[in-house]
Design an enzyme around this catalytic site. Structure first.
Site, PDB file in Angstrom:
ATOM      1  N   SER A  79       0.839  -1.193   0.000  1.00 30.02           N
ATOM      2  CA  SER A  79       0.000   0.000   0.000  1.00 30.02           C
ATOM      3  C   SER A  79       0.882   1.254   0.000  1.00 30.02           C
ATOM      4  O   SER A  79       1.755   1.392  -0.861  1.00 30.02           O
ATOM      5  CB  SER A  79      -0.922  -0.057   1.220  1.00 30.02           C
ATOM      6  OG  SER A  79      -1.904   0.921   1.159  1.00 30.02           O
TER       7      SER A  79
ATOM      8  N   ARG B 266     -11.657   6.144  10.399  1.00 32.76           N
ATOM      9  CA  ARG B 266     -11.267   4.739  10.399  1.00 32.76           C
ATOM     10  C   ARG B 266     -12.363   3.851   9.809  1.00 32.76           C
ATOM     11  O   ARG B 266     -12.071   2.872   9.117  1.00 32.76           O
ATOM     12  CB  ARG B 266     -10.950   4.295  11.833  1.00 32.76           C
ATOM     13  CG  ARG B 266     -10.428   2.888  11.943  1.00 32.76           C
ATOM     14  CD  ARG B 266      -9.192   2.697  11.098  1.00 32.76           C
ATOM     15  NE  ARG B 266      -8.521   1.444  11.395  1.00 32.76           N
ATOM     16  CZ  ARG B 266      -7.516   0.977  10.695  1.00 32.76           C
ATOM     17  NH1 ARG B 266      -7.065   1.660   9.665  1.00 32.76           N
ATOM     18  NH2 ARG B 266      -6.936  -0.164  11.006  1.00 32.76           N
TER      19      ARG B 266
ATOM     20  N   HIS C 229      -8.133  -5.098  -0.216  1.00 32.07           N
ATOM     21  CA  HIS C 229      -6.822  -4.486   0.042  1.00 32.07           C
ATOM     22  C   HIS C 229      -6.118  -5.153   1.231  1.00 32.07           C
ATOM     23  O   HIS C 229      -4.895  -5.292   1.246  1.00 32.07           O
ATOM     24  CB  HIS C 229      -7.022  -2.992   0.303  1.00 32.07           C
ATOM     25  CG  HIS C 229      -5.752  -2.211   0.389  1.00 32.07           C
ATOM     26  ND1 HIS C 229      -4.795  -2.224  -0.609  1.00 32.07           N
ATOM     27  CD2 HIS C 229      -5.267  -1.376   1.348  1.00 32.07           C
ATOM     28  CE1 HIS C 229      -3.792  -1.438  -0.258  1.00 32.07           C
ATOM     29  NE2 HIS C 229      -4.044  -0.914   0.925  1.00 32.07           N
ATOM     30  N   ASP C 230      -6.906  -5.561   2.220  1.00 30.96           N
ATOM     31  CA  ASP C 230      -6.335  -6.199   3.411  1.00 30.96           C
ATOM     32  C   ASP C 230      -5.533  -7.461   3.090  1.00 30.96           C
ATOM     33  O   ASP C 230      -4.760  -7.929   3.930  1.00 30.96           O
ATOM     34  CB  ASP C 230      -7.448  -6.581   4.395  1.00 30.96           C
ATOM     35  CG  ASP C 230      -7.640  -5.496   5.449  1.00 30.96           C
ATOM     36  OD1 ASP C 230      -6.874  -4.516   5.432  1.00 30.96           O
ATOM     37  OD2 ASP C 230      -8.560  -5.636   6.276  1.00 30.96           O
TER      38      ASP C 230
ATOM     39  N   ASP D  73      -8.876  -6.221  -4.630  1.00 29.59           N
ATOM     40  CA  ASP D  73      -8.462  -4.949  -4.021  1.00 29.59           C
ATOM     41  C   ASP D  73      -8.965  -3.816  -4.914  1.00 29.59           C
ATOM     42  O   ASP D  73      -8.434  -3.590  -5.993  1.00 29.59           O
ATOM     43  CB  ASP D  73      -6.935  -4.919  -3.906  1.00 29.59           C
ATOM     44  CG  ASP D  73      -6.416  -3.652  -3.250  1.00 29.59           C
ATOM     45  OD1 ASP D  73      -7.212  -2.735  -2.973  1.00 29.59           O
ATOM     46  OD2 ASP D  73      -5.192  -3.589  -3.006  1.00 29.59           O
TER      47      ASP D  73
END
Lengths: 411, 199
Positions: free
Chosen positions: A152, A222, A378-379, A345
């Site tokens: 990232s 968040r 994305h994680d 992602d």
């Protein structure tokens, strides 16, 4: 087990920044794992993303659940093997895990005032971070990195290393990253920043002197971030339309209990199955999960750091100085590259990684590219997909462990 | 097609030091051979995860890409040689990829199982699809989505105005130039984009 020890290095000298400003008298928190070999050729720098730190691998002595954020990837016998490589993690300037950031005293404040930087912390960029990391490595006696690696925003730093210090990087491993942010991506960052800045407790960034923290803004920032780190499929699989169980304190605000199953297949008998008809209380498990993540984050992350780091993401655009021509921008690169993306992602899509790969191909760089069909969005870059882990391991074994740089191998 | 004789036969067609793109490079054995024996550089394209990892493991550059999506990532004439070794029979867009091969490479080399090889013909004469060393799959359980012959390819190449530089059959490691369509299990073509096939 790998025991991690946080270290800190002080820098008296001035670090000029991309903005024209500079920073002096700063500290960098870092950790190292493994040992530097005699010819100092086995150093691997790990760059962190938005909310991570220098604590990359291992655990702190006597502290349960204190594993580093990339502990599955880095350690003895792991893909980035600390028995072969000397691995360094550095907390970036402007972050909030020990390196100089908005929470630290401003050396330019009136003597004795003890005033912290707050909103006056200079805007830092990916390039600035790389410069700061390079100085730290010099002090550790490391002239050339065997590899620099990050996911990232960390991947942006790895790419930038190969452009800023082409002769000091043998390999760059760029995971789930992009050569710049899209408008949509900047938009997500802006929503998060506005949530923080418009929190009445933000006080223009100088909330410290008011003894408050803009937690509401941080929580919402968040929550937005978290949505974009997951894929639609994973969110549906984990939470579906499940309602929050009213009498399961263990599951309150955390992942659904094991075996609860998605709501798609019909409500589980363990779960509440009727609506409460409330607009403000948590009704669905996904709400509970996001609120929990938001609460946790607001407890440990600094609001000004969040603004700074998301801005660094926005500003990163190495092609900009070449009129948007990424191939021209990457002409400086001498490193070998491993680029990895994940099909689900959508925050840093495979298409963006392919742009990087194409620019590297245009420049005849050594590059391998893996597009991992993982479901986690994305994680995925932090998770244990065996294909992903296997590629990284193979790359470090076959390429990074080789003492020569790729251009020398080719000749 | 992993046998050593075939591989070295193909490798001989690749100039020393060439920059090579290997479409459907498998585990990267041919590229590794070209790098070690002929000083070549380049990349493999591969879709299968296990093969991508095998390439990385042996130090061969590999780009994970579905060839059905084309070669948009690669500029015209950006490689000395583009290889399609035992790849054609897996492609949905075989004709497009043939043109792409000729566009991206100054030279294209294609090798594929020749369905007109006489044992295959015999089998079909007997009314059954062949199952041979070269085509080892049952018709109902095969990764090959098409079969074609040496002559079929020749016709397709002409249709696309490719200039055939070399064409032969391969059988038991031997290059066959006479009656290759019947005598060879593998067809090999070396070609480039024709002068009138610009754009």
């Amino acid at each position: 087990m790998l025991i991690a020890t946080p270290l800190s290095m002080h820098f008296d000298d001035v670090l000029p920044l991309q903005s024209g400003a500079s920073i002096r008298d700063y500290d960098l928190s870092y950790e190292t794992y493994g040992s530097l070999n005699a010819d100092k050729s086995n150093a691997v720098l790990i760059c962190h993303a938005l909310n991570a730190s220098h604590h990359v691998a291992g655990s702190y002595a006597g502290q349960d659940k204190s594993e580093g954020w990339w502990d599955n990837m880095i350690g003895p016998g792991k893909p980035v093997d600390t028995e072969k490589f000397f691995v360094i993690g550095v907390n970036n300037l402007g972050s909030c895990f020990g390196s100089t950031g908005p929470m630290q005293p401003d050396p330019d404040a009136p003597a004795g005032s003890g005033k912290v930087y707050g909103a006056d912390f200079p805007v830092v960029t990916v390039e600035d971070w790389v410069d700061a990391q390079a100085r730290l490595l010099e002090r550790l006696g490391i002239d050339v990195l065997a590899a620099v690696m990050g996911g990232s925003l960390g991947g942006m730093q790895a790419l930038s290393w190969a452009l800023q210090y082409p002769d000091r990087v043998r390999h760059a491993v760029v995971v789930a990253s992009a050569p710049n942010l899209t408008a949509e991506n900047i938009a997500f960052n802006e929503v998060a920043r506005r949530a923080i800045v418009t929190d009445p407790d933000f006080h223009g960034g100088n909330f410290y002197e008011h003894g408050v923290i803009p937690k509401r803004g941080l929580r919402i920032a968040r929550m937005i971030g978290h949505i974009t780190y997951l894929s639609d499929d994973v969110m549906n699989e984990k939470f579906g339309r499940s309602l929050r169980a009213p009498t399961l304190p263990a599951s309150r605000g955390s992942l659904p209990p094991e075996g609860a199953g998605p709501a798609r297949g019909g409500p589980s008998p363990d779960l509440r199955d009727s609506y409460q008809y409330t607009t403000q209380d948590v009704e669905f498990q996904i709400e509970s999960y996001l609120r929990h993540q938001g609460n946790k984050f607001a407890e440990y992350f600094d609001a000004n750091s969040y603004l700074l780091i998301t801005r660094a993401l926005d500003y990163f655009d190495p092609a900009r100085r070449c009129g948007g021509d990424l191939s021209a921008a990457l002409a400086r690169a001498r490193a070998g590259f491993l680029v990895i993306s994940f099909t689900t992602d959508w925050r840093f899509s495979p298409q963006r990684s392919r742009e990087t790969v194409k620019a590297l191909l245009d420049n005849h760089c050594e590059v391998s590219y893996a597009e991992i069909d993982a479901p986690h969005g994305h994680d995925a870059f932090l998770l244990d997909d065996p294909r992903y882990i296997g590629i990284v391991r193979s790359y470090f074994d076959s390429k990074v462990a080789s003492p020569m740089r790729p251009s020398e191998v080719a000749q | 097609m992993s046998d050593v004789l075939t591989m070295s036969s193909i490798a001989r067609l690749v100039p020393e030091g060439a920059r090579v793109l290997d479409l459907g490079c498998g585990d990267g054995a041919l590229l590794a051979h070209l790098q070690a024996e002929r000083g070549c550089s380049g990349y493999g394209i591969e879709i299968a995860d296990a093969n991508v990892q095998a390439c990385v493991k042996r130090g061969v550059n590999v780009i994970q890409l579905n060839l059905d999506e084309g070669l948009a990532m690669f500029d015209d004439a950006s490689f000395d040689v583009v290889l399609q070794i035992d790849t054609l029979q897996h492609l949905r867009n075989a004709e497009v990829m043939l043109r792409e091969t000729a566009r991206v490479g100054r030279i294209g080399i294609v090798a594929f199982p020749n369905f007109a090889h006489w044992p295959n013909r015999l089998s079909v004469l007997r009314g059954r699809m062949p199952v041979t060393r070269r085509l080892p799959y049952q018709w109902y359980d095969t990764p090959n989505i098409r079969v074609g012959t040496y002559r079929d390819f020749d016709a397709l190449a002409r249709k696309n105005s490719l200039q055939i530089l070399d064409a032969f059959g391969l059988q038991d490691g031997r290059e066959l130039h006479f009656l290759a369509n019947a005598r060879a299990g593998t067809a090999v073509f070396r070609f480039r984009r024709g002068a009138n096939a610009s754009g």
